[in-house]
Scaffold this motif. Structure first.
Motif, PDB file in Angstrom:
ATOM      1  N   MET A   1       0.825  -1.187   0.000  1.00  0.00           N
ATOM      2  CA  MET A   1       0.000   0.000   0.000  1.00  0.00           C
ATOM      3  C   MET A   1       0.872   1.255   0.000  1.00  0.00           C
ATOM      4  SD  MET A   1      -3.157  -0.908   2.536  1.00  0.00           S
ATOM      5  CE  MET A   1      -2.095  -1.382   3.852  1.00  0.00           C
ATOM      6  N   ALA A   2       1.948   1.225   0.803  1.00  0.00           N
ATOM      7  CA  ALA A   2       2.809   2.400   0.899  1.00  0.00           C
ATOM      8  C   ALA A   2       3.461   2.719  -0.438  1.00  0.00           C
ATOM      9  CB  ALA A   2       3.881   2.183   1.967  1.00  0.00           C
ATOM     10  N   VAL A   3       3.946   1.691  -1.128  1.00  0.00           N
ATOM     11  CA  VAL A   3       4.595   1.910  -2.421  1.00  0.00           C
ATOM     12  C   VAL A   3       3.597   2.465  -3.429  1.00  0.00           C
ATOM     13  CG1 VAL A   3       5.743   0.761  -4.356  1.00  0.00           C
ATOM     14  CG2 VAL A   3       6.372   0.166  -2.014  1.00  0.00           C
ATOM     15  N   LEU A   4       2.389   1.922  -3.450  1.00  0.00           N
ATOM     16  CA  LEU A   4       1.361   2.447  -4.348  1.00  0.00           C
ATOM     17  C   LEU A   4       1.052   3.912  -4.041  1.00  0.00           C
ATOM     18  CD1 LEU A   4      -1.106  -0.584  -4.495  1.00  0.00           C
ATOM     19  CD2 LEU A   4       0.371   0.247  -6.328  1.00  0.00           C
ATOM     20  N   LEU A   6       3.033   6.092  -2.559  1.00  0.00           N
ATOM     21  CA  LEU A   6       4.183   6.923  -2.920  1.00  0.00           C
ATOM     22  C   LEU A   6       4.291   7.128  -4.428  1.00  0.00           C
ATOM     23  CD1 LEU A   6       6.848   5.609  -0.398  1.00  0.00           C
ATOM     24  CD2 LEU A   6       5.882   7.922  -0.500  1.00  0.00           C
ATOM     25  N   ARG A   7       3.778   6.177  -5.203  1.00  0.00           N
ATOM     26  CA  ARG A   7       3.810   6.309  -6.666  1.00  0.00           C
ATOM     27  C   ARG A   7       2.611   7.079  -7.195  1.00  0.00           C
ATOM     28  NH1 ARG A   7       5.470   1.301  -9.891  1.00  0.00           N
ATOM     29  NH2 ARG A   7       5.924   2.990 -11.321  1.00  0.00           N
ATOM     30  N   GLY A   8       1.759   7.599  -6.275  1.00  0.00           N
ATOM     31  CA  GLY A   8       0.628   8.417  -6.691  1.00  0.00           C
ATOM     32  C   GLY A   8      -0.676   7.680  -6.906  1.00  0.00           C
ATOM     33  N   ARG A   9      -0.688   6.402  -6.634  1.00  0.00           N
ATOM     34  CA  ARG A   9      -1.928   5.629  -6.797  1.00  0.00           C
ATOM     35  C   ARG A   9      -2.619   5.533  -5.443  1.00  0.00           C
ATOM     36  NH1 ARG A   9      -3.176  -0.369  -8.054  1.00  0.00           N
ATOM     37  NH2 ARG A   9      -5.330  -0.131  -8.707  1.00  0.00           N
ATOM     38  N   ARG A  10      -3.767   6.142  -5.340  1.00  0.00           N
ATOM     39  CA  ARG A  10      -4.509   6.209  -4.075  1.00  0.00           C
ATOM     40  C   ARG A  10      -5.144   4.865  -3.777  1.00  0.00           C
ATOM     41  NH1 ARG A  10      -5.188   7.941   0.570  1.00  0.00           N
ATOM     42  NH2 ARG A  10      -7.063   8.994   1.189  1.00  0.00           N
ATOM     43  N   ALA A 109       1.042  15.840   2.916  1.00  0.00           N
ATOM     44  CA  ALA A 109       0.717  15.037   4.104  1.00  0.00           C
ATOM     45  C   ALA A 109       0.486  13.585   3.730  1.00  0.00           C
ATOM     46  CB  ALA A 109      -0.518  15.609   4.799  1.00  0.00           C
ATOM     47  N   ARG A 110      -0.147  13.356   2.594  1.00  0.00           N
ATOM     48  CA  ARG A 110      -0.393  11.990   2.126  1.00  0.00           C
ATOM     49  C   ARG A 110       0.926  11.264   1.825  1.00  0.00           C
ATOM     50  NH1 ARG A 110      -5.819  11.155  -0.072  1.00  0.00           N
ATOM     51  NH2 ARG A 110      -5.899  13.385  -0.297  1.00  0.00           N
ATOM     52  N   ILE A 111       1.861  11.978   1.227  1.00  0.00           N
ATOM     53  CA  ILE A 111       3.165  11.392   0.901  1.00  0.00           C
ATOM     54  C   ILE A 111       3.945  11.080   2.185  1.00  0.00           C
ATOM     55  CG2 ILE A 111       5.419  11.894  -0.141  1.00  0.00           C
ATOM     56  CD1 ILE A 111       3.820  13.475  -2.308  1.00  0.00           C
ATOM     57  N   VAL A 112       3.916  11.989   3.151  1.00  0.00           N
ATOM     58  CA  VAL A 112       4.610  11.759   4.421  1.00  0.00           C
ATOM     59  C   VAL A 112       4.009  10.538   5.128  1.00  0.00           C
ATOM     60  CG1 VAL A 112       5.010  12.709   6.739  1.00  0.00           C
ATOM     61  CG2 VAL A 112       5.373  14.136   4.712  1.00  0.00           C
TER      62      VAL A 112
END
Length: 130
Positions: A1-4, A6-10, A109-112
């Motif tokens: 989930m974190a990688v997705l 970070l790659r911009g996929r919610r 905030a979402r990226i952090v």
């Protein structure tokens, strides 16, 4: 989930968006709190904007150590608590509208949160030995 994330996929969260009537505010703090509590339930699935809310307790449980679990919660809580004060003090110095400033930085905030999720996932995998 974190990688997705970070790659911009919610990755959508498990949650229920609920609202209570604004008129309840004028019924006094105790009655308002009771009515909100009954209407919203325990709040576990009410407008949680990030996966860490679910993953921090799961990670603490999987570590299977009271001290490590406490450390996970401690770091998480300290980070969130200090961030709030940093934002408040920073905005007070800038004299900006808080709502607008926070909304502009929602993606940051979402990226952090996704980076924290990735770090927690790596730490749990290392600790559990998978």
């Amino acid at each position: 989930m974190a990688v997705l994330e970070l790659r911009g996929r919610r990755v959508h969260l498990i949650q229920c968006n609920r609202e209570t009537p604004q008129s309840w505010v004028h019924k006094g703090p105790t009655k308002w709190a009771i009515q909100n509590g009954l209407a919203l339930g325990c709040g576990v699935t009410s407008r949680i904007g990030f996966w860490l809310w679910y993953v921090v307790p799961i990670g603490a449980f999987l570590i299977a150590s009271p001290w490590a679990g406490a450390a996970i919660y401690g770091v998480y809580s300290t980070t969130r608590g200090m961030a709030v004060w940093a934002i408040i003090l920073g905005l007070a110095r800038r004299r900006e509208n808080w709502d607008e400033w926070l909304l502009k930085r929602r993606e940051t905030a979402r990226i952090v949160a996704a980076a924290q999720l990735l770090f927690l996932g790596i730490a749990v995998v290392i600790a559990v030995g998978l």
